[in-house]
Design a protein around this motif. Sequence first.
Motif, PDB file in Angstrom:
ATOM      1  N   GLU A  32     -40.912  57.077 -16.838  1.00  9.28           N
ATOM      2  CA  GLU A  32     -39.636  56.612 -16.169  1.00  9.28           C
ATOM      3  C   GLU A  32     -38.738  57.641 -15.815  1.00  9.28           C
ATOM      4  O   GLU A  32     -38.515  58.673 -16.751  1.00  9.28           O
ATOM      5  CB  GLU A  32     -38.831  55.403 -17.000  1.00  9.28           C
ATOM      6  N   LEU A  33     -37.952  58.025 -14.937  1.00  9.02           N
ATOM      7  CA  LEU A  33     -37.142  58.969 -14.407  1.00  9.02           C
ATOM      8  C   LEU A  33     -35.578  58.282 -14.551  1.00  9.02           C
ATOM      9  O   LEU A  33     -35.520  57.137 -14.140  1.00  9.02           O
ATOM     10  CB  LEU A  33     -37.298  59.247 -12.923  1.00  9.02           C
ATOM     11  N   SER A  34     -34.580  59.020 -14.752  1.00  5.52           N
ATOM     12  CA  SER A  34     -33.397  58.568 -14.917  1.00  5.52           C
ATOM     13  C   SER A  34     -32.230  59.664 -14.983  1.00  5.52           C
ATOM     14  O   SER A  34     -32.595  60.758 -15.023  1.00  5.52           O
ATOM     15  CB  SER A  34     -33.076  57.688 -16.122  1.00  5.52           C
ATOM     16  N   VAL A  35     -31.150  59.328 -14.501  1.00  7.53           N
ATOM     17  CA  VAL A  35     -29.961  60.282 -14.521  1.00  7.53           C
ATOM     18  C   VAL A  35     -28.822  59.635 -15.333  1.00  7.53           C
ATOM     19  O   VAL A  35     -28.503  58.632 -15.115  1.00  7.53           O
ATOM     20  CB  VAL A  35     -29.527  60.489 -12.734  1.00  7.53           C
ATOM     21  N   ALA A  36     -28.502  60.748 -16.015  1.00  9.88           N
ATOM     22  CA  ALA A  36     -27.062  60.212 -16.718  1.00  9.88           C
ATOM     23  C   ALA A  36     -25.719  61.348 -16.041  1.00  9.88           C
ATOM     24  O   ALA A  36     -26.194  62.456 -16.021  1.00  9.88           O
ATOM     25  CB  ALA A  36     -27.489  60.933 -18.168  1.00  9.88           C
ATOM     26  N   ILE A  37     -24.836  60.534 -15.997  1.00 12.99           N
ATOM     27  CA  ILE A  37     -23.875  61.385 -15.421  1.00 12.99           C
ATOM     28  C   ILE A  37     -22.575  60.923 -16.396  1.00 12.99           C
ATOM     29  O   ILE A  37     -22.150  59.970 -16.360  1.00 12.99           O
ATOM     30  CB  ILE A  37     -23.352  61.105 -13.845  1.00 12.99           C
ATOM     31  N   ASP A  38     -22.031  62.082 -16.887  1.00 10.47           N
ATOM     32  CA  ASP A  38     -20.705  61.845 -17.935  1.00 10.47           C
ATOM     33  C   ASP A  38     -19.556  62.335 -17.684  1.00 10.47           C
ATOM     34  O   ASP A  38     -18.921  62.848 -18.528  1.00 10.47           O
ATOM     35  CB  ASP A  38     -21.216  61.945 -19.370  1.00 10.47           C
ATOM     36  N   GLY A  39     -19.407  62.954 -16.282  1.00 10.25           N
ATOM     37  CA  GLY A  39     -18.461  63.873 -15.930  1.00 10.25           C
ATOM     38  C   GLY A  39     -18.658  64.979 -15.863  1.00 10.25           C
ATOM     39  O   GLY A  39     -17.848  65.959 -15.040  1.00 10.25           O
TER      40      GLY A  39
ATOM     41  N   ARG B 283     -36.203  73.334 -11.197  1.00  8.08           N
ATOM     42  CA  ARG B 283     -37.278  72.389 -10.409  1.00  8.08           C
ATOM     43  C   ARG B 283     -38.621  72.762 -11.007  1.00  8.08           C
ATOM     44  O   ARG B 283     -39.341  71.746 -11.304  1.00  8.08           O
ATOM     45  CB  ARG B 283     -37.257  72.473  -8.835  1.00  8.08           C
ATOM     46  N   GLY B 284     -38.994  74.055 -11.043  1.00 11.28           N
ATOM     47  CA  GLY B 284     -40.350  74.436 -11.455  1.00 11.28           C
ATOM     48  C   GLY B 284     -40.441  73.932 -12.673  1.00 11.28           C
ATOM     49  O   GLY B 284     -41.580  73.720 -13.206  1.00 11.28           O
ATOM     50  N   ARG B 285     -39.550  74.314 -13.798  1.00 17.42           N
ATOM     51  CA  ARG B 285     -39.717  73.995 -15.062  1.00 17.42           C
ATOM     52  C   ARG B 285     -39.680  72.595 -15.235  1.00 17.42           C
ATOM     53  O   ARG B 285     -40.480  72.320 -16.083  1.00 17.42           O
ATOM     54  CB  ARG B 285     -38.437  74.582 -15.866  1.00 17.42           C
ATOM     55  N   MET B 286     -39.193  71.796 -14.657  1.00 18.74           N
ATOM     56  CA  MET B 286     -39.274  70.354 -14.709  1.00 18.74           C
ATOM     57  C   MET B 286     -40.359  69.796 -14.380  1.00 18.74           C
ATOM     58  O   MET B 286     -41.421  68.900 -14.999  1.00 18.74           O
ATOM     59  CB  MET B 286     -38.130  69.713 -13.818  1.00 18.74           C
TER      60      MET B 286
ATOM     61  N   GLY C 195     -44.800  60.669  -9.304  1.00 17.33           N
ATOM     62  CA  GLY C 195     -43.796  60.948 -10.130  1.00 17.33           C
ATOM     63  C   GLY C 195     -43.059  62.264  -9.694  1.00 17.33           C
ATOM     64  O   GLY C 195     -41.967  62.473  -9.918  1.00 17.33           O
ATOM     65  N   THR C 196     -43.937  63.301  -9.539  1.00 14.12           N
ATOM     66  CA  THR C 196     -43.601  64.359  -9.060  1.00 14.12           C
ATOM     67  C   THR C 196     -42.694  64.495  -7.764  1.00 14.12           C
ATOM     68  O   THR C 196     -41.668  65.075  -7.689  1.00 14.12           O
ATOM     69  CB  THR C 196     -44.696  65.681  -8.963  1.00 14.12           C
ATOM     70  N   GLU C 197     -43.128  63.847  -6.734  1.00 15.60           N
ATOM     71  CA  GLU C 197     -42.316  63.522  -5.511  1.00 15.60           C
ATOM     72  C   GLU C 197     -40.916  63.118  -5.950  1.00 15.60           C
ATOM     73  O   GLU C 197     -39.787  63.530  -5.165  1.00 15.60           O
ATOM     74  CB  GLU C 197     -43.072  62.691  -4.405  1.00 15.60           C
ATOM     75  N   ARG C 198     -40.877  61.933  -6.786  1.00 16.53           N
ATOM     76  CA  ARG C 198     -39.521  61.541  -7.141  1.00 16.53           C
ATOM     77  C   ARG C 198     -38.696  62.580  -7.721  1.00 16.53           C
ATOM     78  O   ARG C 198     -37.367  62.644  -7.606  1.00 16.53           O
ATOM     79  CB  ARG C 198     -39.701  60.319  -7.946  1.00 16.53           C
ATOM     80  N   LEU C 199     -39.494  63.190  -8.708  1.00 14.66           N
ATOM     81  CA  LEU C 199     -38.556  64.229  -9.607  1.00 14.66           C
ATOM     82  C   LEU C 199     -38.021  65.377  -8.795  1.00 14.66           C
ATOM     83  O   LEU C 199     -36.890  65.715  -8.968  1.00 14.66           O
ATOM     84  CB  LEU C 199     -39.603  64.837 -10.695  1.00 14.66           C
ATOM     85  N   GLU C 200     -38.810  65.827  -7.703  1.00 15.92           N
ATOM     86  CA  GLU C 200     -38.378  66.867  -6.834  1.00 15.92           C
ATOM     87  C   GLU C 200     -37.309  66.443  -6.137  1.00 15.92           C
ATOM     88  O   GLU C 200     -36.175  67.158  -5.784  1.00 15.92           O
ATOM     89  CB  GLU C 200     -39.474  67.345  -5.941  1.00 15.92           C
ATOM     90  N   ARG C 201     -37.206  65.185  -5.536  1.00 14.52           N
ATOM     91  CA  ARG C 201     -36.112  64.505  -4.627  1.00 14.52           C
ATOM     92  C   ARG C 201     -34.917  64.411  -5.541  1.00 14.52           C
ATOM     93  O   ARG C 201     -33.773  64.799  -4.893  1.00 14.52           O
ATOM     94  CB  ARG C 201     -36.634  63.341  -4.038  1.00 14.52           C
ATOM     95  N   LEU C 202     -35.068  64.133  -6.761  1.00 11.19           N
ATOM     96  CA  LEU C 202     -33.905  63.860  -7.705  1.00 11.19           C
ATOM     97  C   LEU C 202     -33.359  65.287  -7.855  1.00 11.19           C
ATOM     98  O   LEU C 202     -31.857  65.402  -8.185  1.00 11.19           O
ATOM     99  CB  LEU C 202     -34.078  63.303  -9.117  1.00 11.19           C
ATOM    100  N   CYS C 203     -34.164  66.227  -8.323  1.00 11.18           N
ATOM    101  CA  CYS C 203     -33.539  67.573  -8.504  1.00 11.18           C
ATOM    102  C   CYS C 203     -32.906  68.116  -7.183  1.00 11.18           C
ATOM    103  O   CYS C 203     -31.932  68.953  -7.353  1.00 11.18           O
ATOM    104  CB  CYS C 203     -34.650  68.467  -8.635  1.00 11.18           C
ATOM    105  N   ALA C 204     -33.385  67.818  -6.056  1.00 11.19           N
ATOM    106  CA  ALA C 204     -32.718  68.532  -4.729  1.00 11.19           C
ATOM    107  C   ALA C 204     -31.334  67.829  -4.753  1.00 11.19           C
ATOM    108  O   ALA C 204     -30.156  68.434  -4.375  1.00 11.19           O
ATOM    109  CB  ALA C 204     -33.609  68.174  -3.537  1.00 11.19           C
ATOM    110  N   GLY C 205     -31.412  66.263  -4.721  1.00 15.81           N
ATOM    111  CA  GLY C 205     -29.989  65.662  -4.734  1.00 15.81           C
ATOM    112  C   GLY C 205     -29.167  66.134  -5.898  1.00 15.81           C
ATOM    113  O   GLY C 205     -27.965  65.747  -5.475  1.00 15.81           O
ATOM    114  N   LEU C 206     -29.347  66.435  -7.060  1.00 16.91           N
ATOM    115  CA  LEU C 206     -28.326  66.586  -7.997  1.00 16.91           C
ATOM    116  C   LEU C 206     -28.172  68.260  -8.003  1.00 16.91           C
ATOM    117  O   LEU C 206     -27.463  68.624  -8.925  1.00 16.91           O
ATOM    118  CB  LEU C 206     -29.190  66.336  -9.470  1.00 16.91           C
TER     119      LEU C 206
END
Length: 171
Positions: free
Chosen positions: A74-81, A37-40, A19-30
Amino acid sequence: MEVMQGMGSMRRPTLLHHGTERLERLCAGLGFDEQDRGRMVALFTRMAASWGELPLGSKPRWPSDITDDHSPFELSVAIDGGAPELRFLSEVRGPALTIDAQWRAAWALNEELQRDLGVDLDRANAIKDLFAPTLACPRFGAWHAVCFRPGQRPELKLYLNPLARGRASAL
């Protein structure tokens, strides 16, 4: 696979590691900065305390309805503009395989979040008894969600099961 030091035996990655690995990758990508990232990761690690050391791919002792594979997060991303919102949803585990143990563990986490992060539980405590699960409760009593936007404080959410006292009581 991770290799354990010393005895040379192989050890499967844990749910926390995965989970941490996925979360860090999402953080970097976003585009989240290091501080965000550290707080998350710190909050994810806290939420994973009851299940994080389970080996990745092992059959869950308490299958969660959060995901199709019954993982407890579960990890997810919301993009609303605007700025993207990175989210995770988690189900805390109790020491016993009962709905009551899961409920007590969820409220213990609530109290920890209140004590350590200043989370306001007044509204949740006002309705807590209405959602306390009984044996008629299907699957879960409470889930915790955390939502992050770059440069902002995380938003914490508590999901309670409307069927906690059985289908007839939910109507």
